[in-house]
Design an enzyme around this catalytic site. Structure first.
Site, mmCIF file in Angstrom:
data_model
loop_
_atom_site.group_PDB
_atom_site.id
_atom_site.type_symbol
_atom_site.label_atom_id
_atom_site.label_comp_id
_atom_site.label_asym_id
_atom_site.label_seq_id
_atom_site.Cartn_x
_atom_site.Cartn_y
_atom_site.Cartn_z
ATOM 1 N N GLY A 1 43.435 42.877 51.124
ATOM 2 C CA GLY A 1 44.642 42.895 50.317
ATOM 3 C C GLY A 1 44.583 44.068 49.361
ATOM 4 O O GLY A 1 43.516 44.652 49.130
ATOM 5 N N LYS B 1 42.241 38.778 45.573
ATOM 6 C CA LYS B 1 41.136 38.546 46.514
ATOM 7 C C LYS B 1 39.890 38.010 45.828
ATOM 8 O O LYS B 1 39.264 37.073 46.323
ATOM 9 C CB LYS B 1 40.784 39.836 47.264
ATOM 10 N N SER B 2 39.520 38.586 44.705
ATOM 11 C CA SER B 2 38.300 38.165 44.012
ATOM 12 C C SER B 2 38.411 36.726 43.528
ATOM 13 O O SER B 2 37.453 35.958 43.620
ATOM 14 C CB SER B 2 37.994 39.097 42.841
ATOM 15 N N ASP C 1 34.643 46.779 45.390
ATOM 16 C CA ASP C 1 34.491 47.257 44.014
ATOM 17 C C ASP C 1 33.017 47.355 43.636
ATOM 18 O O ASP C 1 32.620 48.250 42.891
ATOM 19 C CB ASP C 1 35.224 46.345 43.026
#
Length: 183
Positions: free
Chosen positions: A11, A17-18, A38
């Site tokens: 996404g 998402k996280s 990340d």
């Protein structure tokens, strides 16, 4: 116990998402590691975090990646796959800037493993608002990526965080995991 070994969340920036990954860790009965792109960027040398050979962030939110970044990313993907092959279950939080080509790179690394491919959608305006509130992203990145990362993609499951909270999205994914995964 589920058969899935890897959940890949794709996404755009600030799509949620996280948060979904953390909720999956709480909802699924087995222990799952949450690993995001990340983290890869954070552990790269500073010269690659803002350079033409690494990853670059334009003022308009466009993200570019160079050859040296790609080489390290390939090694990272192979490392994630090695952890899974050694017995870990992993939720991958990624941004497929290259669309289907990005997925193909993961497919190569994860060959032979049971993977659930998840599209994490979020309305561009909602993602942009989250980006602004976070304050740690280049302005415009979320809006640019909201649709871009899904072009030409197919998924086993799709969720939309502009219409549902992270925990609700995670429940949809967890239900799919418990019901079986296709490779």
């Amino acid at each position: 116990m589920s058969s899935a070994q890897v959940i890949v969340l794709n996404g755009g920036s600030s799509s949620g998402k996280s948060g979904i990954a953390r909720c999956l860790q709480a909802l699924l009965p087995e222990a799952w590691l949450a690993i995001g792109v990340d983290t890869l960027i954070d552990v790269m040398p500073a010269r690659l975090q803002l350079g033409s050979e690494g990853i670059g962030f334009a003022d308009d939110g466009e993200v570019t990646v160079g050859e040296e970044f790609r080489q390290l990313e390939d090694a990272w993907m192979a490392g994630v796959a090695a952890m899974v092959r050694a017995g870990a279950r992993v939720v991958v939080d990624d941004v497929f800037l290259g669309g289907p080509e990005s997925r193909q790179r993961w497919e190569k690394a994860l060959d032979g493993l049971d993977v659930l491919w998840v599209g994490v959608r979020c309305d561009a305006a909602v993602a942009a608002g989250r980006e602004l509130a976070r304050g740690d992203r280049v302005s415009g990145m979320a809006e640019v990526q909201a649709d871009l990362v899904h072009r030409g993609m197919t998924y086993d499951v799709e969720v939309d965080t502009s219409r549902a909270e992270a925990v609700e999205c995670a429940r949809v994914i967890a239900d799919r995991i418990k019901g079986g995964v296709r490779r």
